[in-house]
Design a protein around this motif. Structure first.
Motif, PDB file in Angstrom:
ATOM      1  N   ASP A  81       2.970   9.145 -11.201  1.00  0.00           N
ATOM      2  CA  ASP A  81       2.390  10.478 -11.094  1.00  0.00           C
ATOM      3  C   ASP A  81       1.126  10.501 -11.942  1.00  0.00           C
ATOM      4  O   ASP A  81       1.207  10.233 -13.143  1.00  0.00           O
ATOM      5  N   PRO A  82      -0.050  10.812 -11.401  1.00  0.00           N
ATOM      6  CA  PRO A  82      -0.326  11.172 -10.008  1.00  0.00           C
ATOM      7  C   PRO A  82       0.042  10.050  -9.028  1.00  0.00           C
ATOM      8  O   PRO A  82       0.026   8.877  -9.394  1.00  0.00           O
ATOM      9  N   ILE A  83       0.341  10.487  -7.804  1.00  0.00           N
ATOM     10  CA  ILE A  83       0.762   9.533  -6.779  1.00  0.00           C
ATOM     11  C   ILE A  83      -0.437   8.701  -6.331  1.00  0.00           C
ATOM     12  O   ILE A  83      -1.425   9.247  -5.835  1.00  0.00           O
ATOM     13  N   PRO A  84      -0.366   7.384  -6.513  1.00  0.00           N
ATOM     14  CA  PRO A  84      -1.477   6.563  -6.039  1.00  0.00           C
ATOM     15  C   PRO A  84      -1.439   6.425  -4.517  1.00  0.00           C
ATOM     16  O   PRO A  84      -0.378   6.237  -3.938  1.00  0.00           O
ATOM     17  N   VAL A  85      -2.609   6.546  -3.911  1.00  0.00           N
ATOM     18  CA  VAL A  85      -2.715   6.372  -2.462  1.00  0.00           C
ATOM     19  C   VAL A  85      -3.807   5.345  -2.195  1.00  0.00           C
ATOM     20  O   VAL A  85      -4.923   5.483  -2.710  1.00  0.00           O
ATOM     21  N   THR A 137      -2.872  13.565  -6.815  1.00  0.00           N
ATOM     22  CA  THR A 137      -2.940  12.420  -5.904  1.00  0.00           C
ATOM     23  C   THR A 137      -4.115  11.563  -6.368  1.00  0.00           C
ATOM     24  O   THR A 137      -5.222  12.083  -6.559  1.00  0.00           O
ATOM     25  N   LEU A 138      -3.851  10.287  -6.579  1.00  0.00           N
ATOM     26  CA  LEU A 138      -4.906   9.394  -7.065  1.00  0.00           C
ATOM     27  C   LEU A 138      -5.318   8.442  -5.948  1.00  0.00           C
ATOM     28  O   LEU A 138      -4.510   7.628  -5.489  1.00  0.00           O
ATOM     29  N   ALA A 167       0.839  -1.196   0.000  1.00  0.00           N
ATOM     30  CA  ALA A 167       0.000   0.000   0.000  1.00  0.00           C
ATOM     31  C   ALA A 167       0.871   1.242   0.000  1.00  0.00           C
ATOM     32  O   ALA A 167       2.073   1.175   0.240  1.00  0.00           O
ATOM     33  N   GLN A 168       0.238   2.350  -0.296  1.00  0.00           N
ATOM     34  CA  GLN A 168       0.972   3.624  -0.266  1.00  0.00           C
ATOM     35  C   GLN A 168       0.128   4.706   0.395  1.00  0.00           C
ATOM     36  O   GLN A 168      -1.070   4.810   0.161  1.00  0.00           O
ATOM     37  N   ALA A 169       0.801   5.501   1.220  1.00  0.00           N
ATOM     38  CA  ALA A 169       0.137   6.639   1.862  1.00  0.00           C
ATOM     39  C   ALA A 169       1.018   7.868   1.681  1.00  0.00           C
ATOM     40  O   ALA A 169       2.185   7.750   1.279  1.00  0.00           O
ATOM     41  N   VAL A 170       0.456   9.030   1.946  1.00  0.00           N
ATOM     42  CA  VAL A 170       1.242  10.272   1.879  1.00  0.00           C
ATOM     43  C   VAL A 170       1.010  11.039   3.178  1.00  0.00           C
ATOM     44  O   VAL A 170      -0.089  11.001   3.736  1.00  0.00           O
ATOM     45  N   ASP A 171       2.052  11.680   3.648  1.00  0.00           N
ATOM     46  CA  ASP A 171       1.940  12.271   4.992  1.00  0.00           C
ATOM     47  C   ASP A 171       0.946  13.425   5.048  1.00  0.00           C
ATOM     48  O   ASP A 171       0.486  13.793   6.113  1.00  0.00           O
ATOM     49  N   TRP A 172       0.598  13.992   3.889  1.00  0.00           N
ATOM     50  CA  TRP A 172      -0.319  15.132   3.923  1.00  0.00           C
ATOM     51  C   TRP A 172      -1.787  14.703   3.942  1.00  0.00           C
ATOM     52  O   TRP A 172      -2.659  15.549   3.949  1.00  0.00           O
ATOM     53  N   ILE A 173      -2.060  13.419   3.955  1.00  0.00           N
ATOM     54  CA  ILE A 173      -3.443  12.978   4.170  1.00  0.00           C
ATOM     55  C   ILE A 173      -3.458  12.028   5.383  1.00  0.00           C
ATOM     56  O   ILE A 173      -3.521  10.799   5.235  1.00  0.00           O
ATOM     57  N   PRO A 174      -3.351  12.583   6.594  1.00  0.00           N
ATOM     58  CA  PRO A 174      -3.194  11.760   7.798  1.00  0.00           C
ATOM     59  C   PRO A 174      -4.322  10.748   7.969  1.00  0.00           C
ATOM     60  O   PRO A 174      -4.095   9.618   8.396  1.00  0.00           O
ATOM     61  N   GLU A 175      -5.511  11.156   7.597  1.00  0.00           N
ATOM     62  CA  GLU A 175      -6.656  10.265   7.736  1.00  0.00           C
ATOM     63  C   GLU A 175      -6.407   8.935   7.008  1.00  0.00           C
ATOM     64  O   GLU A 175      -6.754   7.868   7.498  1.00  0.00           O
TER      65      GLU A 175
END
Ligand SMILES: Cc1ncc(C[n+]2csc(CCOP(=O)(O)OP(=O)(O)O)c2C)c(N)n1
Ligand code: SF4
Ligand SMILES: [Mg+2]
Lengths: 637, 324
Positions: B273-277, B232-233, B182-190
């Motif tokens: 890109d877009p970054i998959p989350v 962001t995807l 999986a992938q997450a990004v720190d700017w979407i904490p939820e």
């Protein structure tokens, strides 16, 4: 000087060898080699021969002869594969000197052993004769030339039609010759043929009856052939053992020790000559609930063992030189975090890939001082096959009592040698205690270093109230990262103190020989048998030489300083490099001395000399005798 | 029910689980460091899952990110650079009862510890692995990392990084036995929380790459993505993530992706890109090493003695009568 006290063995010349006329010559010991191309079964033959000798009650030491390559070309000089068996009336503690009798499946592997100077000049050679009339003229010529040369050089060469004789019984003699040879040897050494049949049944025990029958037939044929065709026979008197003994090599003994110590995990990465210990453990460890983990590399193996041990299941990681180098950083982590860990290094020739199948004692300083910074750890070295077993029990116990890394230094000689020893009697006290999961008392700290001993009780995950983060960074008693000068010194001091605390519990090792005298020889590890044999022989000739063998090298037991003072000269004998004093550039200001000598000199400020050999072969008692004799002469000058 | 078990249950019932129960020492990361968001998410997870702190271990290597265990009030193991995974494997094998988390950096995991990364995925032991990918070496002060974009100026590549970056997702998805990626990004904490929660519940090695900002050394690197939510995807699926309405209002670029579909997962991972989350791949039925190769839980002295004696028997020469 140093003449062998044993009966000298010349070729036995009996006229008109009839079975009844053959008189067995009584010997106190003999060294026999059986060599072939690899895959021809000389190893199995040699091991069985050793086992039968042990059943007869003889002292036995067998050593594997292993080619460096997996499948060296057939009939190659460097390809000798087989076994050397030393048999004596009494306990045998080492592989002995050059061979007295050799069985060779072809003349090329024999040539290899001659060139390595492993055969006694003039010794008896039982040589497979099938090559004499080989269709390939080159091979036939090579055979004849070599045989003639050996005869000219004084060897007592007996040509034996092994292949031809075996063909009468089996379709593929290549696969049965070794049992024929075993039978021959049983005749030559006057072994009880029934014990030999039992041994054959034992080794083929898992196979069906026909396999056993076929091999027993070959054995009997070899026996019969030697009885009728060879004009000599030996007898090495022995008293049948009165207690149960086990016959294993050093690596199997290590593995049995791992089982018996109650350890749960062996994490390893394959490397010669350590791997066979893990092979055996992989077979059997599950029977007692343990596991062998083959990691992706030695770093991972060591880290894995550390993780398991941290979580409360004591672990061992078994390796050899190059793998030991890779583990060094992780070993430092275990030292820093005070996690119990047993590391076995079955030493081989180094540096780098060095000599994978050969014996050397080159890793002592790496074991004692390796890993960067000050990383105190316990270093011990078994000196016999039996000691390989018990050292693991001791190592596990020390590791868990002191929360320390214990390095056990074996070597390629112990790894592949067999020597019978009394069957261990299981003791529950050998086992590791169950994982502690009790709540940690209020206020207790993860590093409550005892000011006297440096020991801190450790908290294992699962213990309520014990939560803390271990770190390889400098830390305080709460295991918090701490770079302040006091915390750092406090940590170093307590980790170091543990070695002193352990040292106080160690006994001064006993002297072999007398309490004082002209010369003290100090050794460690697998060389014990050869050193003590040489010392014993020289003492019998009236020389005032004694020896001391160290099982614990770090910490070094107390009382050694006092012993050193009682001898006029002291030297170490080791299987590692030291500069030769005769070399032109070498003098006292630059001479690099052997590892143990360096450590002893540093600790006791005594001018300790050393002698080392790095030929890859186990030390020979004769060589040790010569070294000691020279040293004695020097001392009298 | 035995008194002991009863007491145990009582204690669990009475015990309060709040965020403080999991907060260790005060984080020393730079302000704005993305590691803070990850820490908060795991602390919430521990609270919501009511994980017993003494039964929980956070294992790490070395790097800014690897300081995380110190900031938890659980057991922690802050080891050596690159070796968090094998340490965690040893713990997992020894102790099936513990919750094991691993925190690692892009240098720690994808460079010095790369061999362990590959094999950890293959072992598929039950643990939650968080790759804090800030695309730089933070602790050692700004050297290029294997995930740094080509051209990045760092202390060791002052004229720009020479190579194209390694993609941790495609690498992981290429390894046999990958079971949760999986992938997450720190700017979407939820979503860090949501994804870690899924990862935690997966039985096997869950690998979560978290793209993490390092404002100290790469303050602007991720700005284009922060400024444009469409870059962001979000990957959604009934078996994957479900995204809240409020989040959907900002992140409109969404796509249904079945986490069982490894080929699509690899395609998505490669695009970049877009970054998959979200959850790229999830296969709950991959066997775990610790199930295939376990320490016997009931190792009684009798078991050990029996096994040992049986082995000694194989090598024993019993005293024998002299043959007549
Ligand atoms: C064997 C070893 N080599 C090098 C280092 C120095 N070192 C510490 S952390 C680090 C890189 C950290 O980068 P990353 O893993 O990305 O973690 P971050 O600090 O970015 O979170 C390096 C090279 C070390 N501690 N040990
Ligand atoms: S250097 Fe970067 S990664 Fe390290 S704490 Fe600061 S912001 Fe975070
Ligand atoms: Mg980084």
């Amino acid at each position: 000087m140093c003449a062998s006290t044993l009966a000298e063995i010349g070729p036995a010349v009996a006229t008109g060898a009839t079975r009844s006329a053959k008189q067995a010559i009584t010997l106190s010991e003999h060294v026999i080699e059986i060599i072939s191309d690899s895959g021809e079964g000389a190893q199995r033959c040699g091991q069985s021969f050793g086992a039968i000798a042990a059943r007869m009650g003889n002292g036995v030491w067998t050593v594997e002869i292993i080619p460096a390559e997996i499948q060296p070309p057939a009939r190659s000089i460097a390809g000798a594969s087989g076994n050397r068996i030393r048999i004596g009336t009494h306990r045998v503690t080492n592989g002995g000197n050059e061979a007295n009798l050799v069985v060779a499946f072809n003349e090329q592997v024999l040539l290899g052993r001659v060139r390595e100077r492993e055969l006694k000049p003039g010794c008896t050679v039982l040589l497979e004769s099938m090559w004499r009339d080989h269709p390939d003229a080159g091979i036939a010529a090579a055979y004849r030339e070599t045989r003639e040369q050996l005869v000219r050089d004084g060897y007592d060469v007996r040509e034996i039609p092994m292949e031809q004789e075996c063909k009468r019984l089996v379709s593929d003699p290549r696969r049965g010759k070794n049992m024929f040879v075993l039978g021959m040897l049983c005749s030559l050494y006057s072994f009880d043929l029934q014990l030999a049949r039992d041994q054959v049944a034992f080794i083929f025990g898992k196979k069906d009856q026909n396999v056993i029958k076929a091999n027993v037939a070959l054995l009997e044929a070899g026996h019969e052939w030697a009885e009728s065709n060879l004009d000599f026979k030996y007898r090495i008197p022995a008293a049948r053992a009165t207690e149960a003994q086990i016959v294993v090599n050093g690596n199997t003994a290590l593995a049995l020790g791992v089982m018996a110590s109650g350890m749960d995990v062996c994490a390893m990465y394959p490397i010669t000559p350590a791997t066979s210990a893990s092979h055996y453990l992989s077979e059997v460890f599950e029977n007692v609930g343990g596991i062998v983990h083959q990691a992706e590399d030695e770093i991972a193996a060591c880290a894995f063992a550390i993780g398991a041990s941290y979580a409360g299941k004591c672990a061992v990681t078994i390796t050899s030189g190059p793998g030991y180098s890779l583990k060094q950083e992780a070993i430092g982590l275990a030292v820093m975090c005070e996690i119990p860990l047993v590391v076995v290094d079955v030493q081989r020739g180094g540096p780098s890939t060095g000599q994978p199948t050969k014996a050397e004692q080159g890793d002592l300083l790496a074991a004692c001082f390796g890993s960067h910074g000050d990383a105190p750890k316990v270093v011990m070295a078994p000196s016999s096959i039996e000691d390989c077993f018990y050292s693991i029990l001791t190592a596990r116990k020390i590791a868990e009592t002191f929360n320390m890394v214990v390095v056990v230094l074996s070597d390629a000689n112990l790894a592949t040698s067999q020597q019978p020893f009394p069957r261990p009697k299981f003791n529950e006290a050998w086992l590791a205690p169950p994982v502690n999961q009790d709540p940690v008392p209020e206020g207790a700290k993860p590093y409550d270093w005892d000011p006297l001993t440096g020991i801190a009780r450790r908290f294992v995950p699962g213990q309520p109230n014990g939560m803390h983060t271990l770190t390889g960074l400098a830390h305080d008693r709460l295991s918090r990262v701490a770079y302040d000068p006091e915390s750092n010194e406090e940590g170093l001091r307590h980790r170091s103190l543990k070695l002193a605390a352990l040292q106080k519990s160690l006994k001064t090792p006993p002297l072999f020989g007398g309490e004082d005298g002209e010369l003290l020889v100090i050794g460690w590890g697998s060389t014990r048998g050869a050193i003590e044999e040489a010392v014993g022989r020289l003492r019998a000739e009236g020389h005032q030489v004694s020896s001391l063998h160290l099982r614990f090298i770090q910490p070094m037991p107390g009382g050694i300083g006092e012993i050193l003072k009682r001898f006029k000269q002291v030297m170490t004998i080791e299987m590692n490099w030291c500069d030769r004093p005769g070399d032109e550039l070498i003098d006292a200001s630059n001479r690099r001395v052997s590892a143990l000598a360096m450590m002893l000199r540093a600790r006791y400020l005594v001018d300790i000399d050393c002698w080392g050999e790095v030929r890859g072969q186990p030390l020979k008692p004769d060589a040790v005798c010569r070294v000691i004799s020279n040293k004695l002469v020097q001392g009298r000058r | 029910m035995s008194t002991r078990a009863h007491e145990c249950l009582m204690r669990m019932y009475l015990e309060e689980h709040n965020l403080e129960s999991y907060q260790g020492s005060i984080p020393r990361w730079c302000s704005g460091c993305g590691d803070n968001a990850i820490l908060t998410a795991v602390q919430r997870l521990c609270r919501d899952e009511k994980l017993r702190p003494e039964k929980t271990v956070f294992v790490s290597g070395i790097g800014c990110s690897s300081r995380l265990p110190h900031y938890m009030k659980t057991y922690g193991f802050h080891g050596i650079h690159g070796r968090a995974l094998p340490v965690a494997e040893g713990i997992r094998l020894a102790r099936p009862d513990l919750n094991v988390f691993v925190t690692t950096g892009d240098g720690d995991c994808c460079s010095i510890g790369a061999a362990h990364w590959i094999h950890a995925i293959r072992y598929n032991m039950n643990m939650t692995v968080m790759l804090h990918d800030n695309q730089i070496y933070g602790l050692t002060k700004m050297q290029v990392s294997p995930t740094s974009p080509k051209g990045l100026r760092s202390k060791t590549t002052p004229r720009g990084a020479f190579l194209e970056p390694l993609n941790p997702l495609t690498v992981t998805l290429g390894i046999q036995n990958a079971s949760f990626v999986a992938q997450a990004v720190d700017w979407i904490p939820e979503l860090i929380y949501e994804i870690l929660s899924r990862a935690f519940h997966h039985k096997g090695c869950s690998f979560v790459r978290i793209i993490q900002r390092c404002p100290e050394f790469l303050p602007e690197l991720l700005d284009p993505w922060l400024h444009d939510p469409n870059r962001t995807l979000l990957l959604t699926h009934e078996k994957g993530l479900q995204v809240s309405a409020s989040l959907s209002r900002v992140y409109k670029n969404q796509r249904e992706h079945d986490p069982m579909d490894i080929d699509r997962a690899r395609e998505i991972a490669s695009a970049g890109d877009p970054i998959p989350v979200g959850i790229l791949y999830h296969n709950p039925s991959v066997p775990r090493y610790e199930e295939l190769h376990a320490i016997e839980p009931l190792r009684t002295p009798e078991l050990i003695q029996r096994g040992l004696e049986a082995e000694l028997d194989k090598f024993t020469i019993w005293p024998q009568e002299e043959a007549g």
